[in-house]
Design a protein around this motif. Structure first.
Motif, PDB file in Angstrom:
ATOM      1  N   PRO A  91       0.806  -1.365   0.002  1.00  0.00           N
ATOM      2  CA  PRO A  91       0.100   0.197  -0.084  1.00  0.00           C
ATOM      3  C   PRO A  91       0.681   1.292  -0.065  1.00  0.00           C
ATOM      4  CG  PRO A  91      -0.964  -1.522   1.413  1.00  0.00           C
ATOM      5  CD  PRO A  91       0.265  -2.271   0.999  1.00  0.00           C
ATOM      6  N   PHE A  92       2.008   1.422   0.903  1.00  0.00           N
ATOM      7  CA  PHE A  92       2.894   2.612   0.769  1.00  0.00           C
ATOM      8  C   PHE A  92       3.370   2.732  -0.607  1.00  0.00           C
ATOM      9  CE2 PHE A  92       7.235   4.268   1.495  1.00  0.00           C
ATOM     10  CZ  PHE A  92       6.861   5.484   2.072  1.00  0.00           C
ATOM     11  N   LYS A  93       3.835   1.643  -1.206  1.00  0.00           N
ATOM     12  CA  LYS A  93       4.668   1.804  -2.607  1.00  0.00           C
ATOM     13  C   LYS A  93       3.597   2.157  -3.549  1.00  0.00           C
ATOM     14  CE  LYS A  93       8.649  -1.133  -1.647  1.00  0.00           C
ATOM     15  NZ  LYS A  93       9.227  -2.466  -2.184  1.00  0.00           N
ATOM     16  N   MET A  94       2.257   1.614  -3.345  1.00  0.00           N
ATOM     17  CA  MET A  94       1.106   1.922  -4.378  1.00  0.00           C
ATOM     18  C   MET A  94       0.832   3.324  -4.089  1.00  0.00           C
ATOM     19  SD  MET A  94      -0.967   0.851  -6.946  1.00  0.00           S
ATOM     20  CE  MET A  94      -0.773  -0.749  -6.536  1.00  0.00           C
ATOM     21  N   GLY A  95       1.023   4.092  -3.070  1.00  0.00           N
ATOM     22  CA  GLY A  95       0.871   5.425  -2.672  1.00  0.00           C
ATOM     23  C   GLY A  95       1.904   6.234  -3.414  1.00  0.00           C
TER      24      GLY A  95
END
Length: 443
Positions: A248-252
Motif C-alpha cells: 500500500p505504501f509503494k502504491m501510494g
C-alpha cells in the motif's frame, strides 16, 4: 517580485489550505478500490464514488461564483473548508458497514456533501487570488497549485502508510483533523474581501456571454480533458498496477509521481505564462505531453509492450508535466480573455471565471473515473487509455488551429469584444489591458 503584506498573508493562507485539501481529496486512492471490492462493489461502482464528488462540484461551482459577492468570499471559503474536513472524518467510519448497497450509498452521500464544501473553497480561493494579484495571476495561481500538487504527493503516501499501520479509519480521521486545524487557521488569518452589491448585479447573465468567447470554450475543453486524465488514473491505476504486487505504501508513491512533477513544474508554467509565452502555446505543449504519457502508461495494446514499473513511472512523470502546463495556462488565459473582451475587472468576473474553471475541471474529474471504471470492466486498462489520449489529440488540434487562424485586429488588439452590453469604453479597456496582458500575442 515584491508582494504586499496582505498579498503574502493571502497567498500563505490559501497555499496551506490547498495543501491540506489536496491531502484529504487524494488519500483514499491507494486503498479505497480494494476496500470497496471487499464489500462487493464493482469497478464501475467505486469509479462513480470518485466521480460523484466531481459531478457535484461541476453543478454547484457556478452557483458559488454567482453569489460570491452576496454571501462574501471569506464566508464561503471558511464554510467550504470546514465542511470538507468534517466529511473527510465521517468517510473514515464507512468501513463499519458490511452491506454493499448501504456502503456504496453512504459513500455517495458523504462525498456529495464533501464536494459542496470543496467547490465553495476552491471557487472563492481562486477568485480572491485573481483579485489580489491582478498583474501576476499566473504566478499566484501556480503557487497555490504547487501546494495542491504537494498535497497530492502527501495524500496517497500518508494515506497508504496510515492504512498499513491502522487500517481504513486512521487515514481519514487523522488527516481530516489536520484539515480542520488548517480551516481554523484560515478563518483567523484570511484578510476580509469586501463585497460590492453592484458587482453582484452586473454579474447576472455573464455566464452565457463568457461561453460565447471561443477562447473560453477552448480553455474549458482543455481543462475538462486534463481533469479526465487525472480522474481516470485516480480510479483505475491501482487495479492496473495490482499484478506488480506493490505494498500500500509503494502504491501510494505511484500516485505521488504525477502530483510531484505537477508541483515542481506549475510555478515554471505560471512564470512563463505571465512573462514570456502565450497561454495557448503552453496548453498545446501540455496536451502533447499527456498524449505521450498515456501511450506508455498502459502501455497501449498495439505497442506490444509489457506493463513494467520503470515505464509506468516515466509515463506518470510526463503526465505531471503535461497537466501542469494545461491547468496553469488555461486559468491564466481565461481571466485575461474575459477582461480583454469587456468584462469588468472586479470580483464578479473573477468569481465567474473561477466558477467556470472549477466547474469544467470537476466535470472532467467526474467523467474520468466514471467512464474509466466502466471501460476497465469492459475492455481493460490498455484500451481505455486510448480514449483519454484521443481527447488530448483533439485539444492539441483545436489549440494549434486557433493559434494558426487567430490574427491581430487592424488597430493592433488581439482580442475583440463579443458582448457589446458588457464591454467598457476604449480608454478603460486600454487601462485594463495594460495591467493585465503582458505575454506575447497569439498568431
Amino acid at each position: 517580485m515584491a508582494y504586499t503584506r496582505k498579498q503574502l498573508i493571502t497567498l500563505v493562507v490559501f497555499s496551506v489550505a490547498q495543501f491540506c485539501n489536496a491531502v484529504c481529496v487524494s488519500l483514499q486512492a491507494p486503498f479505497y478500490p480494494a476496500e470497496a471490492e471487499k464489500k462487493g462493489a464493482t469497478a464501475t461502482q467505486y469509479g462513480l464514488v470518485f466521480g460523484i464528488f466531481e459531478l457535484t462540484v461541476f453543478i454547484v461551482s457556478p452557483i458559488y461564483g454567482k453569489f460570491l459577492n452576496t454571501l462574501g468570499a471569506k464566508f464561503i471559503n471558511n464554510a467550504g473548508i470546514f465542511t470538507v474536513s468534517v466529511m473527510s472524518i465521517v468517510f473514515g467510519f464507512l468501513d463499519r458497514i458490511e452491506d454493499t448497497n448501504t456502503f456504496v450509498g453512504l459513500s455517495f452521500a458523504v462525498r456529495i456533501v464533501e464536494a459542496m464544501g470543496n467547490a465553495a473553497f476552491v471557487t472563492s480561493a481562486f477568485s480572491i487570488i485573481a483579485k489580489e494579484f491582478p498583474k501576476n495571476v499566473g504566478s499566484a495561481f501556480a503557487t497555490m497549485e504547487t501546494f495542491f500538487g504537494l498535497g497530492l504527493i502527501a495524500g496517497p503516501t500518508l494515506g497508504g502508510a496510515l492504512y498499513e499501520v491502522g487500517g481504513y479509519t486512521l487515514p481519514f480521521v487523522s488527516l481530516g483533523a489536520v484539515l480542520l486545524l488548517a480551516a481554523t487557521f484560515t478563518c483567523c488569518l484570511l484578510p476580509a474581501t469586501g463585497a460590492r452589491p453592484n458587482e453582484s448585479e452586473r454579474s447576472q447573465g455573464q455566464l452565457l456571454a463568457a461561453f460565447r468567447l471561443p477562447t473560453i470554450l477552448l480553455a474549458a475543453f482543455a481543462i475538462m480533458s486534463t481533469s479526465i486524465s487525472i480522474g481516470f488514473l485516480q480510479a483505475t491505476l491501482e487495479p492496473h498496477l495490482r499484478p506488480l504486487q506493490l505494498t500500500p505504501f509503494k502504491m501510494g508513491l505511484m500516485f505521488v509521481l504525477n502530483g510531484a512533477t505537477y508541483a515542481i513544474s506549475a510555478p515554471c508554467w505560471g512564470w512563463l505564462c505571465d512573462k514570456w509565452l502565450s497561454p495557448r502555446s503552453v496548453t498545446a505543449f501540455g496536451a502533447f505531453a499527456v498524449i505521450i504519457s498515456f501511450i506508455f502508461v498502459g502501455p497501449m495494446p498495439f505497442l506490444n509492450l509489457q506493463t513494467t514499473l520503470p515505464v509506468c513511472i516515466t509515463a506518470l512523470i510526463i503526465h505531471g508535466i503535461g497537466i501542469g502546463a494545461q491547468l496553469v495556462s488555461t486559468f491564466t488565459g481565461a481571466h485575461r480573455d474575459a477582461i480583454a473582451n469587456g468584462f469588468p475587472d472586479d470580483l464578479s468576473t473573477y468569481g465567474l471565471v473561477s466558477g467556470i474553471w472549477t466547474s469544467t475541471f470537476a466535470l472532467g474529474c467526474f467523467i474520468g473515473p466514471s467512464v474509466g471504471g466502466a471501460l476497465l470492466d469492459a475492455i481493460g486498462f490498455g484500451w481505455a487509455t486510448v480514449w483519454v489520449a484521443a481527447l488530448h489529440v483533439l485539444v492539441l488540434i483545436a489549440t494549434i488551429t486557433y493559434i494558426g487562424c487567430k490574427r491581430p485586429t487592424p488597430d493592433g488588439e488581439l482580442y475583440t469584444g463579443v458582448n457589446g452590453s458588457l464591454a467598457q469604453g476604449k480608454e478603460e479597456k486600454e487601462t485594463l489591458l495594460a495591467s493585465g496582458e503582458r505575454s506575447p500575442r497569439c498568431h
